[in-house]
Design a protein around this motif. Structure first.
Motif, short mmCIF file in Angstrom:
data_model
loop_
_atom_site.label_atom_id
_atom_site.label_comp_id
_atom_site.label_asym_id
_atom_site.label_seq_id
_atom_site.Cartn_x
_atom_site.Cartn_y
_atom_site.Cartn_z
N GLY A 73 37.03 67.19 92.81
CA GLY A 73 38.34 67.32 93.09
C GLY A 73 38.96 66.16 93.53
N LEU A 74 38.31 65.28 94.56
CA LEU A 74 38.93 64.38 94.85
C LEU A 74 39.05 63.35 93.79
N GLY A 90 42.18 63.34 91.69
CA GLY A 90 43.37 62.84 92.48
C GLY A 90 43.75 64.05 93.17
N LEU A 91 43.26 65.03 93.40
CA LEU A 91 43.77 66.07 94.47
C LEU A 91 43.51 65.59 95.90
N THR A 92 44.38 65.84 96.61
CA THR A 92 44.25 65.21 98.09
C THR A 92 43.03 65.94 98.70
N PRO A 93 42.64 65.39 99.84
CA PRO A 93 41.49 66.06 100.70
C PRO A 93 41.94 67.60 100.85
N GLN A 103 44.02 69.53 99.38
CA GLN A 103 44.32 70.20 98.04
C GLN A 103 42.64 70.67 97.86
N SER A 118 44.45 58.99 96.62
CA SER A 118 44.28 60.34 95.77
C SER A 118 45.05 59.83 94.47
N SER A 151 43.93 59.70 90.44
CA SER A 151 44.26 60.50 89.40
C SER A 151 44.33 59.87 88.29
#
Ligand SMILES: Nc1ncnc2c1ncn2[C@@H]1O[C@H](COP(=O)(O)OP(=O)(O)OP(=O)(O)O)[C@@H](O)[C@H]1O
Ligand SMILES: [Mg+2]
Lengths: 224, 242
Positions: free
Chosen positions: A130-131, A134-137, A139, B73, B77
């Motif tokens: 997930g991280l 690029g998802l934030t912690p 999210q 983040s 990405s």
């Protein structure tokens, strides 16, 4: 030999129905608020923020170390007094509200422990994935971890709900007429306590047994 | 594109990485190999900040990973990463796996994201599986989806951590084929792998790690021709026997 006389039950059914509604109201509120607040507590407890984690652990340990009956009484006797002192006026019949609050806050402590275990059961690699996208912690927790945690935890959450459903009968200590309280009052009034309590017991059994069968069924489906 | 400068990292008392320095240029494919426990995964996870490090710095496309002010983040990405165990999200369909970060991180519309996701899924040969859940796919298929998921973010470089080592032998090639194609298109890649066939085919450089140190950092032909360090020679001999 005791002679059973069930004749007072049919007439009392509407009253018992009302009591059942109170029981369900307390149960459902405690489940919904308990899971919501319990999730926040679980996340706080697992967070890297020491203070947050400490406060959440304190809350959980406190509520898990005192009998439920006492919590119910506190919220009935002490909190209203404090509120009265604050607002300087009577606040009417607060039995239902105080029971709802007591159960919700109490159950949250238990739910948070279940949910914490659920969160920890999700492999670390899922968080990394997930991280890495690029998802934030936050999210990652919300979109990746919690849905999987809840899926793993459904049987335990339902089992806890069954226990809760039975525990709501403790509201009799503040004179709230839930299902059990109503059965007791009717039995007492008609001199048929044994019959009414047997009836109430049978009703609790049927409901809980049915739900726990359902849980077993769900479990089998999820594990396959 | 990726500059690793004197990076050291400790787990408590235990030093996992010691003074690692290397670079991956734009369009370059670098293979990282070395014995188990030598710190390959740790190093590659430092590149996108999944693991913090205590000394040195890593700069990805001009952004310092070690700088506490860096929005990690955002950096992640556009750095794709593929894991040993795929790490698709099991509670989502393949399509949702491909679109979720596009929508939540890049702010793309659902249609745009789906469009992009399906195109990439087609590219890895799995378009027919869009509606399935990861558990219904084989390991090789899952790993191809994972690559497509990373590519859907339009990454400027890709990190691979042993992408084929959890796969049954007959599935390794379908994943390697996708990676080879990617390399030939000019993607910047840093790959932890023991697939020396892949390294020979597309790598520009090979890095050999041992006990947390970069022991060998050589152009591919030099590495396979004659590694300088004895340790790397032994390792190569062992791995090429298979
Ligand atoms: N969270 C951790 N805490 C403590 N030590 C760790 C942790 N993660 C890894 N290590 C140690 O760090 C060293 C390097 O681990 P790493 O996973 O980077 O090795 P690797 O080269 O990727 O090995 P493999 O080929 O087995 O994947 C190992 O000795 C490992 O035991
Ligand atoms: Mg590794």
């Amino acid at each position: 030999m005791y002679e059973f006389d069930w004749s007072s039950i049919p007439g009392a059914l509407p009253l018992l129905g009302k009591g059942l509604l109170v029981t369900l109201e307390v149960t459902l509120t405690a489940i919904v608020v308990g899971i919501g607040w319990g999730t926040l507590l679980a996340v706080a407890r697992l967070s890297s923020n020491r203070l947050l984690s400490f406060l959440a652990a304190g809350y959980v340990n406190l509520f898990r170390s005192v009998p439920l009956v006492m919590v119910i009484l506190w919220f009935y006797l002490i909190v209203p007094q404090a509120l009265k002192g604050l607002f300087g006026q009577d606040i009417g019949d607060i039995r239902l509200v105080s029971a709802l609050v007591a159960f919700a806050l109490f159950e949250a402590a238990y739910y948070s422990e279940i949910i914490r275990a659920g969160i920890q059961s999700v492999p670390k690699g899922q968080v990394a994935a997930g991280l890495a996208l690029g998802l934030t912690p936050g999210q990652t927790m919300r979109l990746v971890v919690l849905p999987q945690a809840f899926r793993n935890m459904i049987p335990l959450l339902l089992t806890q709900a069954i226990i809760l459903f039975q525990d709501t009968s403790l509201v009799y200590v503040i004179g709230l007429s839930d299902f059990f309280g109503t059965a007791y009052k009717v039995g007492d009034r008609d001199g048929r306590l044994v019959e009414l309590l047997l009836f109430a017991g049978a009703a609790y059994f049927v409901i809980c047994f049915t739900v726990s069968r359902l849980v077993k069924h769900l479990q089998a489906r999820f594990i396959k | 594109m990726i500059e690793i400068k004197n990076v050291s990292k400790w787990y408590g008392q235990f030093q996992v990485l010691t003074d690692c320095t290397t670079e991956v240029k734009k369009g370059e494919v670098v293979v990282v190999c070395g014995p188990s426990g030598s710190g390959k995964s740790t190093l590659i996870k430092c590149v996108n900040g999944l693991e913090p490090f205590q000394q040195g710095d890593i700069v990805v496309n001009g952004t310092s990973v070690g700088d506490p002010r860096t929005n990690l983040s955002k950096l992640r990405s556009h750095v794709g990463m593929v894991f040993q165990h795929f790490e698709l999200f099991p509670h989502m369909t393949i399509t949702d796996n491909l679109t979720i970060a596009q929508v939540k991180v890049l702010g793309r519309s659902r249609e745009e994201a789906t469009d992009k996701g399906l195109k990439l899924l087609d590219r890895v040969g799995l378009k027919a599986h869009a509606h399935k859940h990861p558990g219904q796919l084989s390991g090789g298929q899952q790993q191809r989806v994972a690559i497509a998921r990373a590519l859907a973010m339009d990454p400027i470089c890709m990190l691979f951590d042993e992408p084929t080592s959890a796969l049954d032998p007959e599935m390794i090639n379908e994943v390697l084929d996708v990676m080879v194609e990617l390399a030939q298109e000019g993607m910047t890649m840093m790959c932890v792998t023991h697939e020396m066939g892949f390294a020979r085919k597309v790598a520009h450089r090979v890095i050999f790690m041992d006990q947390g140190r970069i022991v060998e950092d050589a152009a591919k032909d030099d590495f396979f021709g004659k590694p300088h360090s004895e340790r790397a020679q032994q390792f190569l001999a062992k791995i090429l026997q298979h």
